[in-house]
Design an enzyme around this catalytic site. Structure first.
Site, mmCIF file in Angstrom:
data_model
loop_
_atom_site.group_PDB
_atom_site.id
_atom_site.type_symbol
_atom_site.label_atom_id
_atom_site.label_comp_id
_atom_site.label_asym_id
_atom_site.label_seq_id
_atom_site.Cartn_x
_atom_site.Cartn_y
_atom_site.Cartn_z
ATOM 1 N N ASP A 89 -8.776 -7.921 0.762
ATOM 2 C CA ASP A 89 -7.471 -7.934 1.416
ATOM 3 C C ASP A 89 -6.858 -6.543 1.556
ATOM 4 O OD1 ASP A 89 -5.160 -8.801 2.586
ATOM 5 O OD2 ASP A 89 -4.296 -9.657 0.773
ATOM 6 N N ASP A 143 -5.048 -5.507 9.689
ATOM 7 C CA ASP A 143 -5.081 -6.352 8.489
ATOM 8 C C ASP A 143 -6.379 -7.138 8.399
ATOM 9 O OD1 ASP A 143 -4.309 -7.817 6.230
ATOM 10 O OD2 ASP A 143 -3.556 -9.429 7.498
#
Lengths: 30, 425
Positions: free
Chosen positions: B134, B332
């Site tokens: 992440d 992201d």
């Protein structure tokens, strides 16, 4: 905010250089 | 993708289907992607969480999430990122900072289910843990023994601090405890909390131990969360690897070792293997024309970049710059589908649909947030218009054919982009 997601990043080497404050996109990296 | 012209890319229909539909295929792990390191680079394999290469693949008992579930979770993540960005930019625009005992309710983002995973080593001797990858959050954590309150089911054994000779809790008085967005104190031990936009959370001891990234490379005293109360949509992953820009993230903690440089690559197919590299050795292939400034003044954690334009079929769309600058853009790894400002998406969709109509492709029903879909039944290969994202400094991301289309099935293959609801989302 716009978001570049992982589907569009496929096969690109995405390079993060926190010190130099750059993001790079290398095509055909994997 | 079989080939690519200036205005179109060729895509084999059988290559379109992502996980979970193709999970019965075999794992394609090439030798170069196995754990390894050079003098200036450490490499770890990245695999799709639901693909056949995933260590978690056997854990699903055939119950893989549907595409609707994957896209709904992705929408949760996008919304939570937008909430967080809105909060941080509001503060930076001059709202007085209060002396707040509690921190923002959302310290991370919803995880989604379309994420990629990597396997890390933790402790001495090192145990192996498959964690969600992440770049949109900072703090790394794993579920821990004795799991004082609650743990979700995970595929691998829980990390047991008592079995690691190098484990230590961090004290409340230590400067490292102050680096956390959400923190607490119990018996002198620093407590961390991470809460994601979909309600998932992890709470436990903020601790340090040896993190092993490859057979040759370890980081001693790596600070991470030892989760004793963990609930949420984590699948059966052991935890999460935080790669954001905040003080607790791995690239920032290991700055002296890797110079704040890392790179990742996601494979075209869910049965493929990508990589996560740390260190300056990640860089050689990047020329100046492929880089764009990281806009660090926009806020914490996220990697902000300046999107300036979009090309479809080689033609630059007529989109005013203000459309992009009003909202800003982040990269992201945990979001599946790229979100664009409404005006930009509308222009992209229109140009894409027009080019597809010219080629005679039949339209199909929408798939969740994806509203521009096609039925490729009976075709072995399709020609789709190219899509390029243009960034400040001239960098161009010519999206690979596998990233232009998101297919639930051959009869429902969609443009893999979506629009935000508001111009200033």
């Amino acid at each position: 905010v716009g978001i570049v997601g992982n589907t569009q990043l496929k096969t690109f080497g995405v390079v993060y250089d926190i010190g130099k404050k750059v993001v790079g996109f290398c095509p055909g990296a994997c | 993708a079989a080939g690519r012209g200036h205005d179109h890319a060729m895509l084999r229909v059988e290559d379109m289907l992502p996980a979970p539909s193709s999970s019965s295929s075999s794992c394609d792990m090439s030798r170069e992607h196995k754990h390894g390191a050079t003098s200036s680079r450490t490499r770890m394999p990245i695999v799709h969480r639901h693909g056949p290469c995933s260590p978690l693949a056997d854990a699903h008992d055939g119950k893989l999430p549907s595409h609707e579930e994957i896209l709904a979770a992705d929408q949760n993540r996008a919304k939570s990122i937008q909430r967080r960005v809105s909060t941080t930019t509001t503060v930076s625009r001059g709202k007085p900072k209060r002396n707040r005992p509690s921190l923002p309710a959302s310290s991370g983002s919803a995880l989604g289910t379309g994420n990629y995973v990597v396997t890390i080593g933790l402790g001495t001797p090192a145990g192996r843990y498959t964690v969600v990858f992440d770049t949109g959050s900072d703090t790394t954590w794993v579920q821990c023994e004795p799991c004082v309150v609650v743990c979700y089911k995970q595929q691998e054994k829980l990390f047991d601090p008592a079995r690691s000779s190098t484990y230590a809790n961090i004290s409340c008085a230590a400067p490292a405890c102050s680096d956390l967005y959400i923190k607490g104190c119990s018996g002198g031990h620093c407590l961390y909390g991470v809460q994601y936009g979909d309600g998932s959370y992890s709470i436990g001891f903020f601790a340090m131990d040896t993190l092993t990234l490859s057979s040759y490379d370890a980081i001693k005293g790596f600070r991470f969360g030892c989760g004793e109360r963990n609930e949420g949509l984590y699948g059966e992953a052991a935890g999460l690897l935080g790669l954001g820009r905040g003080k607790t993230s791995l690239p920032v903690q290991a700055y002296d070792k890797y110079g704040g440089v890392f790179a990742h690559c996601f494979p075209a197919r869910s049965s493929g293997t990508g990589y996560l590299d740390f260190g300056p050795g990640s860089l050689p292939a990047v020329s100046a024309k492929l880089t764009t400034p990281m806009l660090v003044d926009n806020g914490p954690t996220f990697y902000y970049v300046g999107l300036t334009g979009i090309r479809v079929g080689g033609k630059l769309l007529s989109i005013p710059q203000s459309v992009f600058t009003t909202s800003g853009t982040i990269v992201d790894s945990g979001t599946v589908i790229t979100r664009l400002p409404p005006a930009a998406y509308s222009s992209l969709r229109s140009a894409f649909a027009s080019a597809m109509a010219e080629r005679g492709y039949k339209k199909a029903p929408a798939l969740s947030l994806l509203d521009t879909c096609y039925d490729f039944t009976g075709m072995s290969e399709v020609a789709i218009p190219t899509v390029s994202l243009l960034f400040q400094g001239g960098a161009s991301l010519d999206v690979h054919a596998s990233g232009i289309i998101y297919a639930a099935s051959v009869s429902q293959a969609c443009l893999g982009f979506a629009g935000n609801k508001e111009d200033d989302d």
